[in-house]
Design a protein around this motif. Structure first.
Motif, mmCIF file in Angstrom:
data_model
loop_
_atom_site.group_PDB
_atom_site.id
_atom_site.type_symbol
_atom_site.label_atom_id
_atom_site.label_comp_id
_atom_site.label_asym_id
_atom_site.label_seq_id
_atom_site.Cartn_x
_atom_site.Cartn_y
_atom_site.Cartn_z
ATOM 1 N N LEU A 120 35.429 -4.143 -18.382
ATOM 2 C CA LEU A 120 35.814 -5.035 -19.481
ATOM 3 C C LEU A 120 34.799 -4.965 -20.626
ATOM 4 C CD1 LEU A 120 36.904 -8.181 -17.435
ATOM 5 C CD2 LEU A 120 38.375 -6.451 -18.460
ATOM 6 N N MET A 121 33.522 -4.816 -20.270
ATOM 7 C CA MET A 121 32.482 -4.733 -21.293
ATOM 8 C C MET A 121 32.598 -3.436 -22.094
ATOM 9 S SD MET A 121 29.367 -6.252 -18.967
ATOM 10 C CE MET A 121 28.093 -6.234 -20.228
ATOM 11 N N LEU A 122 32.991 -2.349 -21.422
ATOM 12 C CA LEU A 122 33.184 -1.088 -22.140
ATOM 13 C C LEU A 122 34.273 -1.226 -23.199
ATOM 14 C CD1 LEU A 122 32.906 1.458 -19.182
ATOM 15 C CD2 LEU A 122 31.359 1.292 -21.146
ATOM 16 N N GLU A 123 35.307 -1.988 -22.871
ATOM 17 C CA GLU A 123 36.375 -2.238 -23.841
ATOM 18 C C GLU A 123 35.891 -3.163 -24.952
ATOM 19 O OE1 GLU A 123 39.477 -1.039 -24.162
ATOM 20 O OE2 GLU A 123 39.096 0.351 -22.526
ATOM 21 N N ALA A 124 35.178 -4.224 -24.566
ATOM 22 C CA ALA A 124 34.764 -5.240 -25.538
ATOM 23 C C ALA A 124 33.732 -4.692 -26.530
ATOM 24 C CB ALA A 124 34.200 -6.452 -24.804
ATOM 25 N N PHE A 125 32.856 -3.786 -26.070
ATOM 26 C CA PHE A 125 31.763 -3.297 -26.912
ATOM 27 C C PHE A 125 32.009 -1.903 -27.489
ATOM 28 C CE2 PHE A 125 29.258 -6.351 -24.231
ATOM 29 C CZ PHE A 125 28.832 -7.175 -25.265
ATOM 30 N N LYS A 126 33.212 -1.386 -27.331
ATOM 31 C CA LYS A 126 33.441 -0.021 -27.806
ATOM 32 C C LYS A 126 33.301 0.098 -29.324
ATOM 33 C CE LYS A 126 38.525 -0.441 -27.927
ATOM 34 N NZ LYS A 126 39.791 0.095 -27.355
ATOM 35 N N ASP A 127 33.578 -0.988 -30.046
ATOM 36 C CA ASP A 127 33.408 -0.946 -31.501
ATOM 37 C C ASP A 127 31.943 -0.843 -31.902
ATOM 38 O OD1 ASP A 127 36.123 -1.096 -31.835
ATOM 39 O OD2 ASP A 127 36.158 -3.272 -32.138
ATOM 40 N N GLN A 128 31.035 -1.227 -30.978
ATOM 41 C CA GLN A 128 29.597 -1.093 -31.232
ATOM 42 C C GLN A 128 29.068 0.266 -30.772
ATOM 43 O OE1 GLN A 128 27.133 -4.439 -30.070
ATOM 44 N NE2 GLN A 128 28.855 -5.866 -30.148
ATOM 45 N N GLY A 129 29.968 1.122 -30.274
ATOM 46 C CA GLY A 129 29.563 2.446 -29.825
ATOM 47 C C GLY A 129 28.908 2.463 -28.462
ATOM 48 N N ILE A 130 29.126 1.411 -27.668
ATOM 49 C CA ILE A 130 28.525 1.329 -26.343
ATOM 50 C C ILE A 130 29.439 2.031 -25.336
ATOM 51 C CG2 ILE A 130 27.815 -0.234 -24.498
ATOM 52 C CD1 ILE A 130 27.046 -2.260 -26.626
ATOM 53 N N THR A 131 28.889 3.029 -24.631
ATOM 54 C CA THR A 131 29.642 3.800 -23.649
ATOM 55 C C THR A 131 29.010 3.645 -22.262
ATOM 56 O OG1 THR A 131 28.309 5.805 -23.900
ATOM 57 C CG2 THR A 131 30.120 5.487 -25.471
ATOM 58 N N LYS A 132 29.514 4.424 -21.310
ATOM 59 C CA LYS A 132 28.940 4.400 -19.968
ATOM 60 C C LYS A 132 27.463 4.765 -19.995
ATOM 61 C CE LYS A 132 32.024 7.199 -18.046
ATOM 62 N NZ LYS A 132 33.094 7.313 -19.030
ATOM 63 N N ALA A 133 27.080 5.652 -20.893
ATOM 64 C CA ALA A 133 25.671 6.060 -20.971
ATOM 65 C C ALA A 133 24.776 4.882 -21.336
ATOM 66 C CB ALA A 133 25.515 7.180 -21.991
ATOM 67 N N GLU A 134 25.178 4.091 -22.337
ATOM 68 C CA GLU A 134 24.355 2.945 -22.761
ATOM 69 C C GLU A 134 24.303 1.857 -21.680
ATOM 70 O OE1 GLU A 134 24.779 5.457 -25.916
ATOM 71 O OE2 GLU A 134 26.506 4.464 -24.965
ATOM 72 N N ALA A 137 20.529 6.087 -10.881
ATOM 73 C CA ALA A 137 21.939 5.779 -10.625
ATOM 74 C C ALA A 137 22.619 5.242 -11.873
ATOM 75 C CB ALA A 137 22.057 4.755 -9.491
ATOM 76 N N GLY A 138 21.858 4.571 -12.722
ATOM 77 C CA GLY A 138 22.447 4.048 -13.946
ATOM 78 C C GLY A 138 22.467 5.080 -15.046
ATOM 79 N N SER A 139 21.302 5.382 -15.588
ATOM 80 C CA SER A 139 21.206 6.289 -16.724
ATOM 81 C C SER A 139 21.551 7.718 -16.348
ATOM 82 C CB SER A 139 19.795 6.232 -17.305
ATOM 83 O OG SER A 139 19.683 7.075 -18.428
ATOM 84 N N GLY A 140 20.972 8.225 -15.253
ATOM 85 C CA GLY A 140 21.183 9.612 -14.878
ATOM 86 C C GLY A 140 22.621 9.924 -14.497
ATOM 87 N N ILE A 141 23.175 9.147 -13.580
ATOM 88 C CA ILE A 141 24.547 9.381 -13.136
ATOM 89 C C ILE A 141 25.534 9.065 -14.253
ATOM 90 C CG2 ILE A 141 26.321 8.718 -11.472
ATOM 91 C CD1 ILE A 141 24.066 10.416 -10.314
ATOM 92 N N GLY A 142 25.247 8.019 -15.019
ATOM 93 C CA GLY A 142 26.130 7.681 -16.139
ATOM 94 C C GLY A 142 26.219 8.816 -17.145
ATOM 95 N N ARG A 143 25.094 9.437 -17.450
ATOM 96 C CA ARG A 143 25.087 10.544 -18.411
ATOM 97 C C ARG A 143 25.743 11.803 -17.826
ATOM 98 N NH1 ARG A 143 21.487 7.502 -21.079
ATOM 99 N NH2 ARG A 143 21.285 7.996 -23.315
ATOM 100 N N LEU A 144 25.497 12.078 -16.548
ATOM 101 C CA LEU A 144 26.151 13.223 -15.922
ATOM 102 C C LEU A 144 27.669 13.066 -15.938
ATOM 103 C CD1 LEU A 144 23.971 14.098 -12.790
ATOM 104 C CD2 LEU A 144 24.356 15.511 -14.803
ATOM 105 N N ALA A 145 28.129 11.862 -15.576
ATOM 106 C CA ALA A 145 29.572 11.621 -15.545
ATOM 107 C C ALA A 145 30.180 11.682 -16.945
ATOM 108 C CB ALA A 145 29.861 10.267 -14.900
#
Length: 417
Positions: free
Chosen positions: A23-37, A365-373
């Motif tokens: 839900l946060m990915l949807e809510a913050f997408k206008d701020q450019g926030i992705t899985k990586a952030e 698990a957060g930053s590394g896996i998020g960026r790989l995915a």
């Protein structure tokens, strides 16, 4: 039962992040926030958690487990309320780090109280049951909070989490006792194989006397390295499974959260079963852990080759199998192994340092896996995890061989007639 319920309550205010993340990915997408952030936020939070584990373990062995356990619950509820008012990435960084720092107080308090209530020969079973608290707590949180994901308002998930933990805290304050002496009973003796020897029954005279015997133990360092690999795999599944299922199976956020909870139920069964088996093996943990890590490596390699998993049913069977075989060994490291090494004098410190090592690795698990995915897809992410599992398997084999040459961490008296 109070410790079990209390630590499960901690997870209501930790697993809410995984439920709210889609839900946060949807809510913050206008701020450019992705899985990586959001992965970066979680990595920073895990660093705070690791630092908190190191500090709170030592503090707990000096001040006692009950007070530290309760304080962590109160502080986490306050931080979780603050989550609901976070309006951007900076606020998420600050609040997430604060929440995980105070949450670090929970497990050390639990281990310290456990060492004062239960004899060493039962620690595998007892801590296996207590480890179910964070696995069932994670599952219950995802099912319970997943019901509120239907509202599309991610803030509600955090407010409801905080209120729930507050209620659990009141119950723990009433019923949790620090040791048997609080009710006029006698404490059991410490584990005879701990690094402090016969002195483990008394309070530590200094920080140096508490820390040095642990840091000079080869067994202790092997457990730290094992926990690093296991925590990285566990944190990846705990944090990213709802997002992964939403993307590869096109599930709704609430359904993804519900299915992700099955992994925690599988892990709870593993925690109880593995704890009971290690008591039967009388402290020979390596021979139990090594085969489980081998199966974990194979499961992750298969998932890397087929990241979509085919049908939902087949994918869930595979994910639950991996969860079972990784969480069984994981629950041993900062539980019965830590208490066996530290005894009643340094059990919380041992658990804290072992967990610190684990969560330092778990930050990936957060930053590394998020960026790989994000950059290369889930197949590459699972391939990396398969490599981690294989490396952890090798360390576990070394631990098992080292264990054979030394006395076990738990020695169960054998009755004779």
């Amino acid at each position: 039962m109070t410790l079990l319920t209390g630590y499960a309550g901690y997870y209501i205010c930790r697993s809410n992040w995984a439920v709210a993340k889609p839900l946060m990915l949807e809510a913050f997408k206008d701020q450019g926030i992705t899985k990586a952030e959001l992965g970066d936020v979680e990595s920073v939070a895990l660093l705070a958690y690791a630092g908190g584990k190191l500090l709170s373990g030592v503090v707990t062995d000096f001040l006692g487990g009950r007070g530290v356990f309760l304080f962590g619950m109160i502080a986490s509820a306050v931080c979780t309320v603050m989550f609901g008012f976070a309006g951007g990435l900076t606020a998420l960084f600050v609040v997430a780090a604060a929440n995980r720092f105070v949450q670090s107080m929970g497990w050390g308090g639990l281990v310290q109280v456990t060492g004062r209530w239960f004899p060493a020969g039962t620690h595998g079973t007892v801590l296996g049951i207590l480890s179910m608290s964070y696995l069932l707590g994670d599952a219950i949180a995802k099912v319970y909070l997943g019901l509120f994901a239907r509202t599309d308002n991610w803030q509600d998930i955090f407010f409801i989490s905080a209120a729930t933990l507050a209620v659990v805290t009141v119950g723990c304050y009433i019923f949790l006792k620090s040791s048997p002496t609080a009710i006029g009973a006698v404490e059991p003796p410490p584990n005879p194989a701990n690094v402090f020897g016969d002195a483990a029954d008394g309070p530590p005279p200094s920080v140096r006397a508490l820390v040095v015997p642990l840091l000079t133990s080869t067994t202790f360092w092997l457990v730290c390295f094992m926990n690093g690999g296991l925590t990285l795999i566990r944190e990846t599944f705990r944090s990213w499974t709802p997002t992964y299922l939403k993307e590869v199976q096109s599930l709704s956020p609430e359904d993804a959260s519900l299915y992700a909870s099955l992994l925690s139920f599988a892990g709870a069964a593993a925690a109880f079963g593995t704890g009971c088996v290690t008591d039967l093996f009388r402290g020979r943990f390596g021979v139990v852990m090594a085969p489980m890590l081998a199966i974990t490596s194979l499961g992750l390699a298969w998932l890397a080759m087929r990241p979509g998993g085919g049908s939902l049913g087949g994918l869930m069977v595979l994910l639950c199998t991996i969860s079972f075989f990784v969480l069984g060994p994981y629950t041993l490291c900062s539980g019965v192994l830590a208490l066996g090494l530290g005894g009643k004098r340094g059990g919380a410190t041992a658990a804290g340092v072992i967990d610190t090592a684990g969560y330092l690795a778990g930050t990936l698990a957060g930053s590394g896996i998020g960026r790989l995915a994000e950059a290369h897809g889930w197949s590459t992410a699972f391939a990396a995890l398969a490599g981690v599992a294989a490396g952890t398997f090798v360390i576990t084999v070394v631990y098992a061989l080292h264990e054979r040459s030394r006395r076990p961490l738990v020695r169960v008296p054998v009755e004779t007639t």
